[in-house]
Design an enzyme around this catalytic site. Structure first.
Site, short mmCIF file in Angstrom:
data_model
loop_
_atom_site.label_atom_id
_atom_site.label_comp_id
_atom_site.label_asym_id
_atom_site.label_seq_id
_atom_site.Cartn_x
_atom_site.Cartn_y
_atom_site.Cartn_z
N LYS A 195 -6.82 -54.57 -11.05
CA LYS A 195 -7.83 -54.09 -10.08
C LYS A 195 -7.27 -52.90 -9.30
O LYS A 195 -6.36 -53.05 -8.49
CB LYS A 195 -8.24 -55.19 -9.09
CG LYS A 195 -9.48 -54.73 -8.30
CD LYS A 195 -9.70 -55.43 -7.01
CE LYS A 195 -8.98 -54.86 -5.83
NZ LYS A 195 -9.42 -53.52 -5.39
N GLY A 224 0.64 -53.65 -1.87
CA GLY A 224 -0.30 -53.32 -0.79
C GLY A 224 0.25 -53.77 0.54
O GLY A 224 1.47 -53.83 0.73
N SER A 225 -0.66 -54.12 1.44
CA SER A 225 -0.23 -54.43 2.81
C SER A 225 0.35 -55.83 2.91
O SER A 225 0.03 -56.73 2.13
CB SER A 225 -1.43 -54.28 3.75
OG SER A 225 -2.43 -55.20 3.37
N THR A 226 1.18 -56.03 3.92
CA THR A 226 1.81 -57.34 4.13
C THR A 226 0.77 -58.41 4.44
O THR A 226 0.87 -59.54 3.96
CB THR A 226 2.86 -57.22 5.25
OG1 THR A 226 3.86 -56.29 4.80
CG2 THR A 226 3.53 -58.55 5.56
N GLY A 256 -0.79 -59.46 1.27
CA GLY A 256 0.24 -60.18 0.50
C GLY A 256 0.36 -61.63 0.96
O GLY A 256 0.45 -62.54 0.14
N GLU A 274 4.89 -56.47 -3.56
CA GLU A 274 5.56 -55.24 -3.10
C GLU A 274 4.73 -54.76 -1.92
O GLU A 274 3.62 -54.27 -2.11
CB GLU A 274 5.59 -54.23 -4.26
CG GLU A 274 6.69 -53.20 -4.08
CD GLU A 274 6.16 -51.97 -3.40
OE1 GLU A 274 6.21 -51.94 -2.15
OE2 GLU A 274 5.71 -51.05 -4.09
N CYS A 299 4.97 -46.61 0.66
CA CYS A 299 5.47 -47.88 1.22
C CYS A 299 6.91 -47.76 1.69
O CYS A 299 7.31 -48.39 2.65
CB CYS A 299 5.33 -48.99 0.20
SG CYS A 299 5.95 -48.53 -1.42
N GLU A 359 3.96 -50.16 10.48
CA GLU A 359 3.81 -49.17 9.42
C GLU A 359 2.62 -48.27 9.76
O GLU A 359 1.50 -48.75 9.89
CB GLU A 359 3.55 -49.89 8.09
CG GLU A 359 3.57 -49.00 6.89
CD GLU A 359 3.44 -49.79 5.59
OE1 GLU A 359 2.66 -50.75 5.54
OE2 GLU A 359 4.09 -49.40 4.61
#
Ligand code: NDP
Length: 486
Positions: free
Chosen positions: A191, A243-245, A248, A265, A299, A396
């Site tokens: 995706k 992607g973002s934490t 995740g 990641e 990232c 971030e």
């Protein structure tokens, strides 16, 4: 006037050097790539993909609904046994073919990447597309050598991989995910991100042209809800996410107790550390590359700049002067250094964190530059007088904004660098090799660069510590995420 003064007074004017999109032949509308062909969504929708530099639609794209995702997973399941049964040599040939087709279509892919995502075409042309091809080449070479990658043990593919990629390196992240998965005999449902689906769809055309058996790769654009639904599909054997934490963590919760292997990641707040014995001009180039490459949408961006106090004024002075020469604007102009911000949402996020930095007392300097009237832009920015607790030193920003902190000793540099919930990457600038090794081994970061930054190679493992995620992509380590080893 001396010769020296005459030389330094030369002012370079840049004539526009636009890359022409004329030869790019995008379809008006793309379907979902399922079972080897582009198909209409059954329960999804169609949405335009916007050019962030103009806010104009580039092409229309189908977004998958839950039924479409199910169809893609079923197709990947059907295709997997035969794909895994092929010899590694044969699977490798398909990957080599994909790599070569990416190379053949480099210019077109680079232009579309810049139109859809906003990054300077110089970067898409010289970094994203060649590295995407290099990942396929690298893992093509591994496909018949898996036994050496996991020496002395038996390795089997996991099955069907669900892979979700972000918008900052759309084609490259697709290659990072697909190449090792396919080399190991897995099939995949990928995706792409909502705002940047187009190069993944061109990759689907390449996969068709390479005659991969139907179902080995499915590419299903969609929004966050589609990503959430994909990881909750019952018949998947592996999830890989970049992607973002926050997302995740959501995926980790969704997979709890299901025994589905996961690699994450995630984000970072990476420290770029400049010691007083560094080659300062070289370090300044590295700082610029570390934070302004891809508008800071990276990232592992070197977004926390740690400078030894004795050289702080010199480094900041030279950095500011260098920043003044950055060219911000049209991503398709080959002179552009900093392109458009990927979406309005991301621009809002950058603005809000920059305001927080000002409110908390850090000193902001943004370069003077003429920004286009339309599109989403943010001028390269440096914050000084930053305290470790400021939000701009902790969170971030994912934009062209660097926060400067100082240190006096090596121990303080290490402590400050590790003072983060993240641990993705770091840079060390010093001309002392022993110091670089000593500091690198004390840093909690998955990747540490010495006297360079944002240097990627398919043979090297990439991944994080702490809230930057787990699992490695790239090199032989990247194979382990897609194999069951017994
Ligand atoms: P996300 O983590 O939301 O997006 C990454 C991918 O996950 C996209 O394909 C996204 O789809 C998809 N997704 C979104 N929600 C879910 C979900 N619940 N379950 C499964 N998949 C999901 O990042 P954003 O695009 O929202 O960016 C937000 C912040 O994340 C940025 O400001 C940046 O700080 C960080 N980020 C970090 C990246 C990295 O490489 N480490 C990359 C991108 C962002 P969709 O595109 O439709 O939202």
């Amino acid at each position: 006037m001396s010769t020296q003064e005459v030389r330094t007074s030369i002012v370079w004017d840049y004539a526009p050097a636009p890359e022409s999109p004329d030869h790019v032949r995008l379809r008006d509308s793309y379907g979902l790539f399922i079972d080897g062909d582009f198909r209409d969504p059954r329960d999804g929708t169609r949405v335009p993909s916007l050019n962030p530099a103009t806010e104009e639609p580039v092409a229309e794209v189908a977004f998958a609904g839950p039924g479409d995702l199910r169809r893609a997973v079923e197709s990947a399941r059907r295709a997997q046994p035969a794909w895994a049964a092929l010899s590694g040599l044969e699977r490798g040939k398909y990957l080599f073919r994909i790599a070569r087709l990416i190379q053949e279509r480099t210019r077109e892919l680079a232009i579309v990447e810049s139109m859809d995502g906003g990054k300077p075409v110089r970067e898409s042309r010289d970094v994203d597309v060649p590295l995407a091809a290099a990942h396929f080449f690298h893992y093509a070479g591994w496909a018949d050598k898996l036994a050496y990658g996991v020496a002395g043990r038996r390795a089997e593919p996991l099955g069907v991989a669900a892979q979700i990629v972000p918008w900052n390196f759309p084609l490259l992240m697709a290659a990072w995910k697909l190449a090792p998965a396919l080399a190991c005999g897995n099939t995949s449902v990928l995706k792409p991100a909502e705002t940047t689906p187009l190069t993944a769809l061109l990759l689907a055309e390449i996969i068709q042209e390479a005659e991969l058996p139907p179902g080995v790769v499915g590419i299903v654009p969609g929004d966050g809800a589609a990503g959430a639904a994909l990881v909750r599909e019952p018949d998947i054997d592996k999830v890989a996410f970049t992607g973002s934490t926050g997302v995740g963590k959501d995926i980790q919760a969704a997979l709890a107790g299901r025994g589905v292997p996961l690699t994450l990641e995630l984000g970072g707040k990476s420290a770029n550390i400049v010691f007083e014995d560094a080659a300062i001009d070289q370090a300044v180039e590295g700082i610029v590359n570390g934070i302004f490459f891809n508008q800071g949408h990276v990232c592992c961006a070197g977004s926390r700049l740690l400078i030894q106090e004795s050289v702080a004024d010199t480094v900041i002075g030279k950095l500011w002067e260098r920043m003044g020469r950055l060219r911000v604007g049209d991503p398709l102009d080959k002179n552009t250094d900093v392109g458009a911000i990927n979406s309005r949402e991301q621009l809002d996020r950058i603005r809000s964190l920059v305001s927080a930095g000002e409110e908390e007392g850090a000193v902001r300097r943004s370069i003077e530059c003429e920004l286009p009237d339309r599109g989403w832009w943010f001028a390269p920015t440096v914050f000084t007088e930053v305290a470790p607790a400021h939000r701009i030193a902790v969170e971030e920003i994912f934009g062209p904004v660097v926060s400067v902190l100082t240190f006096r000793t090596q121990a303080e540099a290490i402590e400050k660098a590790n003072n983060s919930t993240y641990g993705l990457a770091a840079g060390i600038w010093t001309d002392k090799g022993a110091k670089a090794f000593e500091v690198a081994s004390a840093l909690q970061a998955g990747v540490v660069w010495q006297n360079t930054y944002n240097h990627f190679d398919p043979t090297a493992a990439f991944g994080g510590y702490k809230e930057s995620g787990f699992g490695r992509e790239g090199g032989p380590a990247g194979l382990r995420s897609y194999l069951r080893v017994s």
